[in-house]
Design an enzyme around this catalytic site. Structure first.
Site, PDB file in Angstrom:
ATOM      1  N   GLU A  64      -4.937   3.280   5.965  1.00  0.00           N
ATOM      2  CA  GLU A  64      -4.806   3.266   4.425  1.00  0.00           C
ATOM      3  C   GLU A  64      -5.321   4.337   3.814  1.00  0.00           C
ATOM      4  O   GLU A  64      -4.957   4.763   2.678  1.00  0.00           O
ATOM      5  CB  GLU A  64      -5.176   1.782   4.347  1.00  0.00           C
ATOM      6  CG  GLU A  64      -5.261   1.685   2.786  1.00  0.00           C
ATOM      7  CD  GLU A  64      -5.809   0.154   2.297  1.00  0.00           C
ATOM      8  OE1 GLU A  64      -5.584  -1.041   2.856  1.00  0.00           O
ATOM      9  OE2 GLU A  64      -6.842   0.059   1.418  1.00  0.00           O
ATOM     10  N   SER A  97     -10.605  -1.237   3.458  1.00  0.00           N
ATOM     11  CA  SER A  97     -10.035  -1.436   4.467  1.00  0.00           C
ATOM     12  C   SER A  97      -9.535  -0.069   5.022  1.00  0.00           C
ATOM     13  O   SER A  97      -9.085   0.857   4.194  1.00  0.00           O
ATOM     14  CB  SER A  97      -8.571  -2.110   4.349  1.00  0.00           C
ATOM     15  OG  SER A  97      -9.056  -3.531   4.161  1.00  0.00           O
ATOM     16  N   ARG A 115       0.774  -1.214   0.070  1.00  0.00           N
ATOM     17  CA  ARG A 115       0.085  -0.061   0.006  1.00  0.00           C
ATOM     18  C   ARG A 115       1.005   1.222   0.002  1.00  0.00           C
ATOM     19  O   ARG A 115       0.624   2.393   0.642  1.00  0.00           O
ATOM     20  CB  ARG A 115      -0.719   0.137   1.271  1.00  0.00           C
ATOM     21  CG  ARG A 115      -1.951  -1.245   1.283  1.00  0.00           C
ATOM     22  CD  ARG A 115      -2.948  -1.071   0.178  1.00  0.00           C
ATOM     23  NE  ARG A 115      -3.871  -2.183   0.378  1.00  0.00           N
ATOM     24  CZ  ARG A 115      -4.155  -3.319  -0.206  1.00  0.00           C
ATOM     25  NH1 ARG A 115      -2.997  -3.736  -0.828  1.00  0.00           N
ATOM     26  NH2 ARG A 115      -4.848  -4.251   0.097  1.00  0.00           N
TER      27      ARG A 115
END
Ligand code: EPU
Length: 311
Positions: free
Chosen positions: A302, A232, A184
């Site tokens: 995130e 998420s 990520r």
């Protein structure tokens, strides 16, 4: 004070005029509400708002804003961002540059390309390696910035090179090896570059095999909440899962105003009706504090915060 207000208004008029000269009349909007454009359906207005339909639009809009020293924020589907209730200063560009061209096992796509559509196009052309995108609700540009993917696969692995416009308004082509892709993570999180397009590479396979893998990918996501969400909220910490940790703190289903930690998956936060950005952020902080106090683990977001926050 009145003087400063007048100067700001004069600068605004000048920016609008310069923008229209370059991009045509009637396309720039002022104080556009952003909630309808982002998956959480919260957030205040953009000071300036523009929908880019072509790469030339996108490039010219970035350049005009940079010349006027206005901050630029690019939105795709708002699938991984939380826009503050106060809104975003400067120019917000909604990226709807959607061109996709295929040659052999290579795909050249503009940064506003829809990931689900990209997965389907690759499948039709018999190109494997993009099946995982079928469950990801975003644009290619956003996916590259956040190196989106599943736990096993991510977009960075498929990237050959990325075309971006830098903070001086120049177009630069970056080979994947210089993009610092990680879990990520990409170099674009640390710069103000705007992604214009990318060249991607898959590999040949039969359509039926690709379709079967896409089906598997969709099955694997069935335990995640459906409907507009940002996926998420936190990255998984090394060796553990944010969802498991938040659930262990007893927070599944916990609600703050219109924001709720999903009852299905604790790393998802839902707007169950009338949430504000402030409520969602407070719920994020609450989950973070609970996991830190109980496990000594600091969860990292995130999702990205956009706009002005008074915290
Ligand atoms: N778990 C719980 N409670 C929960 C949620 C999960 O105990 O409320 C446990 C599950 O039982 C499982 C583990 O945590 O043992 C992992 O859960 P899951 O399989 O749902 O995957 P994840 O690690 O939470 C990651 C990605 C997802 C991606 C899936 C599948 C991150 C931050 N998330 O989720 O990507 O879809 O793997 O590959 O890496 C996203 O990034 O936005 C996203 C949705």
């Amino acid at each position: 004070m009145a003087k400063r207000g007048e100067a700001a208004e004069a600068a605004a008029v000048e920016f609008a005029r310069a923008f229209e000269t370059r991009l045509g009349p009637g396309r720039l909007r002022r104080r556009e509400r952003l909630a309808p454009y982002v998956n959480w359906r919260v957030g205040g207005p953009a000071e300036w708002f523009f929908i880019a339909r072509t790469p030339a639009d996108l490039l010219a809009a970035v350049r005009v804003a940079r010349e006027a020293r206005l901050p630029v924020t690019v939105l795709g589907y708002g699938a991984n961002v939380l826009v503050s209730d106060a809104g975003i200063p400067g120019l917000v560009i909604l990226n709807r540059t959607e061109g996709v061209a295929i040659s052999g096992a290579e795909i050249r796509a503009e940064s506003g390309a829809n990931l689900v559509a990209l997965a389907r196009r690759a499948c039709e052309a018999g190109i494997a390696g993009f099946e995982f995108l079928i469950g990801i609700p975003g644009t290619l540009g956003g996916a590259i910035v956040g190196n989106a993917g599943t736990r096993e696969e991510w977009i960075g692995e498929r990237v050959l090179e990325v075309e971006a416009v830098d903070d001086r308004g120049e177009v630069v082509v970056w080979p994947a090896s210089q993009l610092d892709f990680g879990y990520r993570r990409s170099r674009f999180q640390r710069t103000s570059d705007v992604v214009l397009a990318a060249r991607l590479r898959g590999y040949r396979a039969s359509r039926s095999d690709i379709e079967a893998r896409m089906q598997q990918m969709l099955e694997a996501r069935k335990h995640q909440p459906s409907g507009p969400s940002t996926g998420s909220v936190f990255k998984n910490p090394p060796g553990d899962y944010a969802g498991r940790l938040i659930e262990a703190c007893g927070l599944k289903g916990y609600r703050l105003g219109g924001a709720q930690i999903s009852e299905k998956h604790a790393n998802f936060i839902l707007n169950v009706g009338g949430a504000t950005a402030r409520e969602i952020r407070a719920l994020i902080e609450l989950a973070k504090a609970a996991v830190r106090d109980r496990f000594g683990i600091l969860l990292e977001e995130e999702i990205r915060y956009l706009g002005t926050w008074d915290t």
